[in-house]
Design a protein around this motif. Structure first.
Motif, PDB file in Angstrom:
ATOM      1  N   VAL A  14      17.015  43.948-100.240  1.00  7.61           N
ATOM      2  CA  VAL A  14      16.906  42.549 -99.840  1.00  7.61           C
ATOM      3  C   VAL A  14      16.447  41.703-101.021  1.00  7.61           C
ATOM      4  N   SER A  15      17.109  40.577-101.220  1.00  8.22           N
ATOM      5  CA  SER A  15      16.775  39.728-102.362  1.00  8.22           C
ATOM      6  C   SER A  15      17.067  38.272-102.057  1.00  8.22           C
ATOM      7  N   ASP A  16      16.366  37.370-102.769  1.00  6.40           N
ATOM      8  CA  ASP A  16      16.726  35.959-102.673  1.00  6.40           C
ATOM      9  C   ASP A  16      17.717  35.585-103.783  1.00  6.40           C
ATOM     10  N   SER A  17      18.161  36.619-104.530  1.00  4.03           N
ATOM     11  CA  SER A  17      19.277  36.444-105.459  1.00  4.03           C
ATOM     12  C   SER A  17      20.402  37.338-104.957  1.00  4.03           C
ATOM     13  N   ILE A  18      21.051  38.106-105.832  1.00  5.87           N
ATOM     14  CA  ILE A  18      22.199  38.893-105.377  1.00  5.87           C
ATOM     15  C   ILE A  18      21.834  40.305-104.930  1.00  5.87           C
ATOM     16  N   GLY A  19      20.605  40.744-105.201  1.00  5.54           N
ATOM     17  CA  GLY A  19      20.167  42.047-104.702  1.00  5.54           C
ATOM     18  C   GLY A  19      20.512  43.225-105.584  1.00  5.54           C
ATOM     19  N   GLU A  20      21.005  42.952-106.761  1.00  7.05           N
ATOM     20  CA  GLU A  20      21.440  44.039-107.647  1.00  7.05           C
ATOM     21  C   GLU A  20      20.272  44.908-108.104  1.00  7.05           C
ATOM     22  N   THR A  21      19.163  44.282-108.455  1.00  4.13           N
ATOM     23  CA  THR A  21      18.010  45.041-108.951  1.00  4.13           C
ATOM     24  C   THR A  21      17.465  45.974-107.884  1.00  4.13           C
ATOM     25  N   ALA A  22      17.313  45.469-106.662  1.00  5.59           N
ATOM     26  CA  ALA A  22      16.799  46.305-105.566  1.00  5.59           C
ATOM     27  C   ALA A  22      17.705  47.508-105.336  1.00  5.59           C
ATOM     28  N   GLU A  23      19.005  47.285-105.403  1.00  2.77           N
ATOM     29  CA  GLU A  23      19.943  48.393-105.193  1.00  2.77           C
ATOM     30  C   GLU A  23      19.871  49.398-106.343  1.00  2.77           C
ATOM     31  N   LEU A  24      19.799  48.911-107.587  1.00  2.00           N
ATOM     32  CA  LEU A  24      19.747  49.818-108.733  1.00  2.00           C
ATOM     33  C   LEU A  24      18.495  50.687-108.719  1.00  2.00           C
ATOM     34  N   VAL A  25      17.359  50.083-108.384  1.00  2.00           N
ATOM     35  CA  VAL A  25      16.112  50.854-108.322  1.00  2.00           C
ATOM     36  C   VAL A  25      16.201  51.900-107.219  1.00  2.00           C
ATOM     37  N   THR A  26      16.776  51.525-106.098  1.00  2.00           N
ATOM     38  CA  THR A  26      16.935  52.471-104.992  1.00  2.00           C
ATOM     39  C   THR A  26      17.826  53.630-105.399  1.00  2.00           C
ATOM     40  N   ARG A  27      18.925  53.337-106.046  1.00  2.00           N
ATOM     41  CA  ARG A  27      19.832  54.408-106.478  1.00  2.00           C
ATOM     42  C   ARG A  27      19.173  55.302-107.514  1.00  2.00           C
ATOM     43  N   ALA A  28      18.390  54.714-108.406  1.00  2.00           N
ATOM     44  CA  ALA A  28      17.680  55.511-109.416  1.00  2.00           C
ATOM     45  C   ALA A  28      16.707  56.479-108.748  1.00  2.00           C
ATOM     46  N   ALA A  29      16.039  56.021-107.704  1.00  5.51           N
ATOM     47  CA  ALA A  29      15.105  56.881-106.977  1.00  5.51           C
ATOM     48  C   ALA A  29      15.853  57.962-106.200  1.00  5.51           C
ATOM     49  N   MET A  30      16.977  57.608-105.615  1.00  5.00           N
ATOM     50  CA  MET A  30      17.762  58.565-104.826  1.00  5.00           C
ATOM     51  C   MET A  30      18.228  59.743-105.665  1.00  5.00           C
ATOM     52  N   ILE A  31      18.532  59.479-106.949  1.00  4.06           N
ATOM     53  CA  ILE A  31      18.987  60.555-107.833  1.00  4.06           C
ATOM     54  C   ILE A  31      17.953  61.676-107.903  1.00  4.06           C
ATOM     55  N   GLN A  32      16.677  61.320-107.834  1.00  6.08           N
ATOM     56  CA  GLN A  32      15.615  62.308-107.915  1.00  6.08           C
ATOM     57  C   GLN A  32      15.614  63.259-106.708  1.00  6.08           C
ATOM     58  N   PHE A  33      16.237  62.841-105.638  1.00  9.89           N
ATOM     59  CA  PHE A  33      16.301  63.672-104.430  1.00  9.89           C
ATOM     60  C   PHE A  33      17.640  64.389-104.304  1.00  9.89           C
ATOM     61  N   SER A  35      20.429  63.468-103.373  1.00 11.57           N
ATOM     62  CA  SER A  35      20.987  63.272-102.038  1.00 11.57           C
ATOM     63  C   SER A  35      21.777  61.972-101.989  1.00 11.57           C
ATOM     64  N   GLY A  36      22.953  62.076-101.394  1.00 19.23           N
ATOM     65  CA  GLY A  36      23.757  60.882-101.195  1.00 19.23           C
ATOM     66  C   GLY A  36      23.781  60.465 -99.741  1.00 19.23           C
ATOM     67  N   HIS A  37      22.904  61.084 -98.953  1.00 21.57           N
ATOM     68  CA  HIS A  37      22.907  60.841 -97.508  1.00 21.57           C
ATOM     69  C   HIS A  37      21.998  59.683 -97.132  1.00 21.57           C
ATOM     70  N   VAL A  38      22.022  58.652 -97.931  1.00 23.50           N
ATOM     71  CA  VAL A  38      21.278  57.429 -97.625  1.00 23.50           C
ATOM     72  C   VAL A  38      22.214  56.246 -97.827  1.00 23.50           C
ATOM     73  N   GLU A  39      22.274  55.415 -96.830  1.00 22.14           N
ATOM     74  CA  GLU A  39      23.120  54.229 -96.931  1.00 22.14           C
ATOM     75  C   GLU A  39      22.310  53.068 -97.506  1.00 22.14           C
ATOM     76  N   ILE A  40      22.896  52.370 -98.443  1.00 21.29           N
ATOM     77  CA  ILE A  40      22.232  51.185 -99.003  1.00 21.29           C
ATOM     78  C   ILE A  40      22.984  49.945 -98.518  1.00 21.29           C
ATOM     79  N   ARG A  41      22.258  49.047 -97.895  1.00 21.70           N
ATOM     80  CA  ARG A  41      22.857  47.787 -97.466  1.00 21.70           C
ATOM     81  C   ARG A  41      22.235  46.652 -98.273  1.00 21.70           C
ATOM     82  N   ARG A  42      23.035  46.071 -99.114  1.00 19.26           N
ATOM     83  CA  ARG A  42      22.522  44.974 -99.917  1.00 19.26           C
ATOM     84  C   ARG A  42      22.597  43.659 -99.125  1.00 19.26           C
ATOM     85  N   ILE A  43      21.468  42.972 -99.024  1.00 21.09           N
ATOM     86  CA  ILE A  43      21.411  41.704 -98.299  1.00 21.09           C
ATOM     87  C   ILE A  43      20.906  40.627 -99.267  1.00 21.09           C
ATOM     88  N   PRO A  44      21.809  39.841 -99.820  1.00 18.87           N
ATOM     89  CA  PRO A  44      21.427  38.844-100.825  1.00 18.87           C
ATOM     90  C   PRO A  44      21.055  37.499-100.219  1.00 18.87           C
TER      91      PRO A  44
END
Length: 275
Positions: A14-33, A35-44
């Motif tokens: 969730v962001s008050d801009s385009i939400g790219e940073t929130a998604e990138l940080v989430t994906r970076a964290a997911m790599i540590q697990f 696992s691709g079994h998490v859905e990311i919904r970007r809400i800008p």
């Protein structure tokens, strides 16, 4: 919002801009697990409390979810954080703690403008594009660039066309430059341009002679070369003057002027439409 039940874990970026940073940080964290079994919904563009409430309502419909937010606006950020906690929805605020920390160590207040990172990125890429343009269309290499330029600089050799083009490129202007030589007919494209896009650079014969003498010396050539002879210089200057009059473009005398001073004058002409 109408949302179907979903058993897959969901992270709302969730962001008050385009939400790219929130998604990138989430994906970076997911790599540590691994696992691709998490859905990311970007809400800008979550810029008010009403939209933030809708995000929480959507999240409540998901059995297993979390929110990662990069919201700059304090009132919206605090609102969504409190509402998420009231509804037992895990939420990670990426921007709040970072801005608070920077405020403490710098004694500065944040601008609180959503989307500044992307504005900076866009500005950087515009500048790089303009620099590449100046290099590609330097010294009349390709007349096809004339119609694509914001500014076209014309003048005899050694009137600072190239350094001016690069200086103006840092101001995000696409600049092409074309030398005027009596033996070479300018391309037709030059005369098809609106006069306001062309800037003629003029110089006194004495100053041009001085500059060219120094140039010959730097190259280890004889000062007697026709390149720096008064007769040759006068011929080139008169020819350039004829071309500039034909186009009807504004002219700037670059004699004894620094590149920065000339560029400032060019920017004034562009801004005021002096032609």
């Amino acid at each position: 919002m109408i949302v179907e039940k979903n058993t897959t874990p969901v992270v709302f970026a969730v962001s008050d801009s385009i939400g790219e940073t929130a998604e990138l940080v989430t994906r970076a964290a997911m790599i540590q697990f691994n696992s691709g079994h998490v859905e990311i919904r970007r809400i800008p563009y979550v810029t008010d409390e009403e939209y933030a409430r809708e995000v929480i309502e959507e999240a409540k419909e998901v059995e297993n979810c979390a929110i990662v937010c990069t919201i700059i606006l304090p009132e919206v950020r605090h609102y969504i954080i409190n509402l998420a906690r009231e509804n037992n929805i895990p939420i990670v605020d990426l921007m709040g703690p970072m801005m608070d920390t920077l405020s403490k160590i710098t004694d500065l207040k944040p601008k609180l403008e959503p989307g500044l990172v992307h504005k900076i990125d866009e500005d950087y890429f515009r500048k790089m594009e303009a620099i590449e343009f100046a290099v590609k269309y330097d010294d009349g290499k390709d007349p096809r660039g004339l119609s694509r330029a914001d500014v076209v600089l014309i003048g005899v050799s050694r009137t600072s066309k190239t350094p001016l083009a690069l200086y103006l490129a840092h101001k995000r202007l696409k600049v092409a430059n074309l030398p005027l030589v009596p033996e070479v007919t300018p391309p037709d494209e030059l005369f098809e341009l609106p006069p306001r896009t062309v800037i003629g650079l003029t110089i006194t014969p004495e100053k041009l002679n001085e500059i060219r003498q120094e140039r010959l010396k730097a190259l280890g050539l004889s000062s007697d070369a026709s390149y720096a002879s008064p007769e040759r210089i006068q011929k080139e200057i008169e020819y350039a003057e004829t071309i500039m009059k034909k186009i009807g473009c504004p002219r700037i005398d670059v004699s004894n002027k620094a590149v920065e001073e000339i560029a400032t004058r060019i920017l004034e002409i562009i801004r005021k439409g002096e032609f």
